[in-house]
Design an enzyme around this catalytic site. Structure first.
Site, PDB file in Angstrom:
ATOM      1  CG  HIS A  11      -1.880  -0.889   1.198  1.00  0.00           C
ATOM      2  ND1 HIS A  11      -2.844  -1.337   2.241  1.00  0.00           N
ATOM      3  CD2 HIS A  11      -2.370  -1.745   0.173  1.00  0.00           C
ATOM      4  CE1 HIS A  11      -3.644  -2.132   1.901  1.00  0.00           C
ATOM      5  NE2 HIS A  11      -3.450  -2.462   0.574  1.00  0.00           N
ATOM      6  NE  ARG A  63       0.756  -2.862 -14.062  1.00  0.00           N
ATOM      7  CZ  ARG A  63       1.605  -2.073 -14.582  1.00  0.00           C
ATOM      8  NH1 ARG A  63       1.487  -0.873 -14.535  1.00  0.00           N
ATOM      9  NH2 ARG A  63       2.867  -2.810 -14.927  1.00  0.00           N
ATOM     10  NE  ARG A  97      -2.483  -6.676 -16.886  1.00  0.00           N
ATOM     11  CZ  ARG A  97      -1.291  -6.381 -16.388  1.00  0.00           C
ATOM     12  NH1 ARG A  97      -0.190  -6.569 -17.011  1.00  0.00           N
ATOM     13  NH2 ARG A  97      -1.195  -5.952 -14.960  1.00  0.00           N
ATOM     14  CD  GLU A 134       2.495 -10.335 -18.695  1.00  0.00           C
ATOM     15  OE1 GLU A 134       2.959  -9.578 -17.878  1.00  0.00           O
ATOM     16  OE2 GLU A 134       1.484 -10.945 -18.897  1.00  0.00           O
ATOM     17  CG  ASN A 140       7.559  -4.979 -15.376  1.00  0.00           C
ATOM     18  OD1 ASN A 140       8.545  -4.326 -15.863  1.00  0.00           O
ATOM     19  ND2 ASN A 140       6.519  -4.417 -15.177  1.00  0.00           N
ATOM     20  NE  ARG A 162       7.045  -7.631 -11.209  1.00  0.00           N
ATOM     21  CZ  ARG A 162       6.112  -7.422 -12.021  1.00  0.00           C
ATOM     22  NH1 ARG A 162       5.735  -8.240 -13.251  1.00  0.00           N
ATOM     23  NH2 ARG A 162       5.021  -6.598 -11.942  1.00  0.00           N
ATOM     24  CB  CYS A 196       2.817  -2.351 -21.862  1.00  0.00           C
ATOM     25  SG  CYS A 196       2.633  -3.908 -21.175  1.00  0.00           S
TER      26      CYS A 196
HETATM   27  C1  PEP Z   1       4.842  -6.653 -16.900  1.00  0.00           C
HETATM   28  O1  PEP Z   1       4.920  -7.708 -16.415  1.00  0.00           O
HETATM   29  O2  PEP Z   1       5.653  -6.195 -17.812  1.00  0.00           O
HETATM   30  C2  PEP Z   1       3.704  -6.055 -16.900  1.00  0.00           C
HETATM   31  C3  PEP Z   1       3.319  -4.841 -17.758  1.00  0.00           C
HETATM   32  O3  PEP Z   1       2.648  -6.533 -16.373  1.00  0.00           O
HETATM   33  P1  PEP Z   1       2.477  -6.220 -14.777  1.00  0.00           P
HETATM   34  O4  PEP Z   1       3.799  -5.629 -14.288  1.00  0.00           O
HETATM   35  O5  PEP Z   1       1.315  -5.484 -14.369  1.00  0.00           O
HETATM   36  O6  PEP Z   1       2.695  -7.595 -14.162  1.00  0.00           O
HETATM   37 MG    MG Z   2       3.242  -8.856 -16.048  1.00  0.00          MG
END
Ligand code: PEP
Ligand code: MG
Length: 760
Positions: A368, A475, A511, A609, A632, A643, A680
């Site tokens: 948060h 998102r 998404r 991804e 990501n 990550r 993205c």
């Molecule tokens: C990603 O995985 O790069 C992505 C944009 O989605 P999130 O960060 O919301 O998992």
């Molecule tokens: Mg992602």
């Protein structure tokens, strides 16, 4: 029997009380020598500057030798172990060809010798050695014990080495330790300088000792008064923050209020009081029982709930006594707020104009407090776990949210450099706003579409103000996360319509719900051993078709009037997931048609991804209208690096040649199938990476509103032909370091050096 874990536990427990980090080494040699019953235990550490191994602590050798013995790599048995990075266990040290006598150590009488290298993240830290008089090698069990101790202590010792090194840098006037650096994970971007204020609670519920009462009536009253005061405090904090925070972030207060108003929780506390406990004991018992349940849960959102419950418990307890250490009136200068479990009420205590950064010793980028910092536009660093004992209140600090770093008592040079960066950043961002209406086009005419990432309604306006040409990634899980239960279809329609209308006629790529992994809903428990490899993204929604179809219907209804809706599918790892989605889409369109609502079919895209999606891309491309690379997760899954884990954060790097080559292949396949491709994830917001993404001919980049001007600046400053040359060069380089240093020097030449480096 030797129990290495027990010994380690004892060492760590005792280490928590140490005032001086130097005592850690004494503690280690003491404990190991005692537990093993050996005659000697010594620790040598590598001095990086002289490249020598220094005897730092010993039990058994002559104390006069400590700090006086320095060995080259390869010199003596210790140097031999360090050079070969392998352990040595011999019956008689003197008989080894590498043995070298140091008379000052008085070690002639010792024969049996066991030495083990201490290595952290492939870096040699030093050597730990045990010796005995007896001419006998150490047993397998003893060997395993020392190896375990060395492996477990490598991390703490490497930090100790850094602290010691930093501590050597002294302020010439005040002689205090300066330039301490603490690494956490990124919470929110930006850099700032300020006075550190450490939030300590004068009344921690944790410290309450269970007590009985003879007067339950009085205790009921104490509890009820404190509960009412905590509720009132929550309302005041909400009011204080109202001007600074967007509505959907303020909704986080709802979570606290919900806990405070939870009849079950207060009922349980009342019951404990009734059975004879004091108000404080009853509060502690109940809060701990509830927090522990959440704490055991795998997913980070539910674990965060344990923090919420403890925080509320502490607030109620504080009102049974006095108030906390920090008073708003104390604060009259730029402040970096640091604490174990900062909460929105702590943030509310600092006047908004003085709050420049937030640091939490727990949590991750999805806590948060990180969401809050992003919404307030101030940097945040999370998960600074090594911090708990530091006496840091009132120190000068620098927070670097780009790198997840906090510096304490920075030396003048560093302070000046960051002050310059902060100024440059503010100026640049201000200046860059002039680029709002300019196209994202290279100086030699290559055009890229620049979109915004959003989720919070608060991001809508900043994105538009900074000239986003649409939304590349909405998102949709964020409004779900900020709700107290699954939002109804009509609630969703309202939320989605706001963003679709705000950006119309430009596209909005919505998404579908992407929960699981580190993103979960407070009201829907998912408990898994391996959440990142589990029920995530489209897997979850396909298995919960009711939720899925209702979300798709809500998106379709919301986009009916504006016609700018595209639907993006997260975490695609198999072809049949896309096929199954089309069945859901058909069904939703049919249902709406039957209800008299005619819908035009939206464009559908797949997120890339998961590595299997890259492999299957030729088939995926036949099924969708576009693809969007979530860099990501793509980096995380391709490199098998979490990550959000600071332990391996240096391996999470999208300049890794494996990631770059994969992106090149993805673009080639997308182009061959004539579908647009975008990035993205955070990579698209990294100026150095933007150069390569341009060269690869990504069609669209989607970044947070805050990063948009910076990215546009890079695109508008570089020549495509130059970017292509750099990419060609990068492909011949062996690792991310080489690639990055080339790109940074290019950015320096372009005139965006300091700031970009801070952002890298
Ligand atoms: C990603 O995985 O790069 C992505 C944009 O989605 P999130 O960060 O919301 O998992
Ligand atoms: Mg992602």
């Amino acid at each position: 029997m030797l129990e290495p874990l027990k010994t380690l536990r004892e060492i760590f427990q005792a280490a928590a009380d140490l005032q001086n980090p130097a005592d850690l080494l004494e503690l280690i040699v003491d404990q190991v020598q005692r537990v093993m019953n050996s005659d000697v235990c010594s620790v040598y550490l590598l001095d990086e500057e002289s490249n020598e191994l220094d005897l730092m602590a010993s039990r058994g050798l002559n104390q006069k030798a400590v700090g006086r013995i320095h060995l080259q790599l390869g010199e003596g048995l210790i140097g031999y172990i360090a050079e070969h990075r392998s352990m040595l266990n011999v019956k008689c040290a003197q008989e080894h060809p590498n043995f070298k006598l140091f008379p000052e150590a008085k070690e002639e009488k010792f024969n049996g010798f066991l030495g083990v290298p201490i290595i952290s993240f492939r870096k040699l830290i030093g050597v730990i050695a045990v010796q005995k008089r007896q001419a006998k090698a150490f047993s397998d069990e003893e060997e395993a014990f020392v190896i375990t101790i060395a492996a477990q202590l490598a991390g703490p010792l490497s930090q100790w080495v850094h602290l010691e090194k930093d501590a050597r840098v002294e302020d010439p006037v005040t002689h205090e330790k300066v330039n301490l650096k603490f690494q956490g994970v990124k919470g929110a971007p930006g850099v700032a300088l300020g006075k550190v204020r450490w939030i300590t609670r004068t009344h921690e519920l944790e410290s309450v000792v269970e007590r009985k009462t003879e007067d339950p009536k009085k205790e009921h009253r104490i509890f009820q008064d404190a509960l009412a005061a905590a509720k009132a405090e929550m309302d005041t904090s909400g009011d204080l923050l109202e001007a600074t925070l967007p509505k959907d972030v303020l909704a986080l207060f709802g979570v606290y209020k919900m806990i405070l108003e939870d009849k079950g929780l207060s009922g349980e506390i009342e019951q404990h009081i009734e059975s004879g406990l004091t108000a404080a004991s009853a509060l502690k018992t109940t809060v701990e029982a509830h927090a522990r349940i959440f704490e055991k849960m795998e997913d980070s959102y539910l674990r965060a709930k344990a923090e919420d419950i403890r925080h509320i418990g502490n607030r109620i307890y504080a009102h049974m006594h006095a108030v906390d250490s920090l008073q708003a009136a104390d604060i009259q200068e730029p402040t970096i707020l640091v604490g174990k479990d900062l909460s929105i009420t702590d943030v509310a205590m600092v006047p908004a104009k003085y709050l420049v950064g937030l640091v939490c010793t727990s949590g991750s980028s999805l806590s948060h407090i990180a969401i809050l910092a992003n919404a307030m536009g101030i940097p945040a660093v999370m998960g600074l776990t090594e911090f708990s004992n530091a006496k840091i209140d009132q120190s000068e600090g620098i927070i670097d949210g780009y790198r997840g770093v906090l510096f304490l008592n920075p030396i003048a040079n560093l302070r000046d450099e960051y002050r310059r960066l902060a100024k440059q950043e503010a100026k640049l961002i201000k200046g860059l706003d002039n680029l709002k209406d300019e196209p994202a086009e290279t100086t030699d005419g290559v055009r890229v579409k620049l979109y915004a990432n959003t989720g919070l309604q608060a991001d809508i306006t900043p994105g538009l103000l900074r000239g986003a040409e649409g939304v590349g990634l909405y998102r949709s899980e964020i409004p779900f996360m900020l709700h107290e239960s699954f939002p109804s279809e009509e609630e969703q329609v309202k939320i989605y319509r706001k963003i679709l209308e705000a950006y119309a006629p430009n596209p909005v790529h919505m998404r579908t719900l992407d929960i699981g992994g580190d993103k979960s809903l407070p009201y829907f428990t998912i408990s898994e051993e391996n959440p990142f490899l589990g029920w995530r993204g489209i897997r979850f929604t396909l298995d919960n078709a009711g939720i899925f179809i209702s979300q798709v219907r809500a998106m379709l209804k919301a986009g009916k009037a504006t016609g700018n809706l595209s639907i993006l599918l997260p975490m695609i790892s198999r072809l049949d997931e896309i096929d199954a989605f089309y069945d859901i889409l058909e069904e939703a369109i049919q249902q709406l048609k039957e209800a008299g609502i005619d819908i035009c079919r939206p464009k559908v895209g797949a997120m890339i991804e998961v590595p299997s999606a890259m492999v299957m891309l030729p088939d995926i491309a036949k099924r969708v209208d576009y693809i969007s690379i979530g860099s990501n997760d793509f980096t995380q899954y391709l490199l098998a690096v979490d990550r959000n884990n600071p332990q391996v954060s240096q391996l999470f790097n999208w300049f890794n040649p494996a990631v770059l080559r994969s992106l090149k292949n993805i673009v080639a396949t997308a182009k061959a199938h004539k579908i647009p491709v975008s990035v993205c994830g955070e990579m698209a917001a990294d100026p150095a990476a933007v150069i390569l993404l341009l060269a690869m001919r990504m069609d669209m980049l989607s970044v947070s509103a805050q990063n948009l001007p910076k990215v546009k600046w890079v695109i508008r400053t570089i020549r495509y032909e130059r970017a292509k040359k750099l990419w060609e060069k990068a492909q011949r380089m062996r690792d991310e370091e080489a690639i990055l240093s080339m790109l940074h020097s290019e950015l320096d030449n372009l005139g965006l050096g300091g700031l970009i480096r801070a952002g890298a």
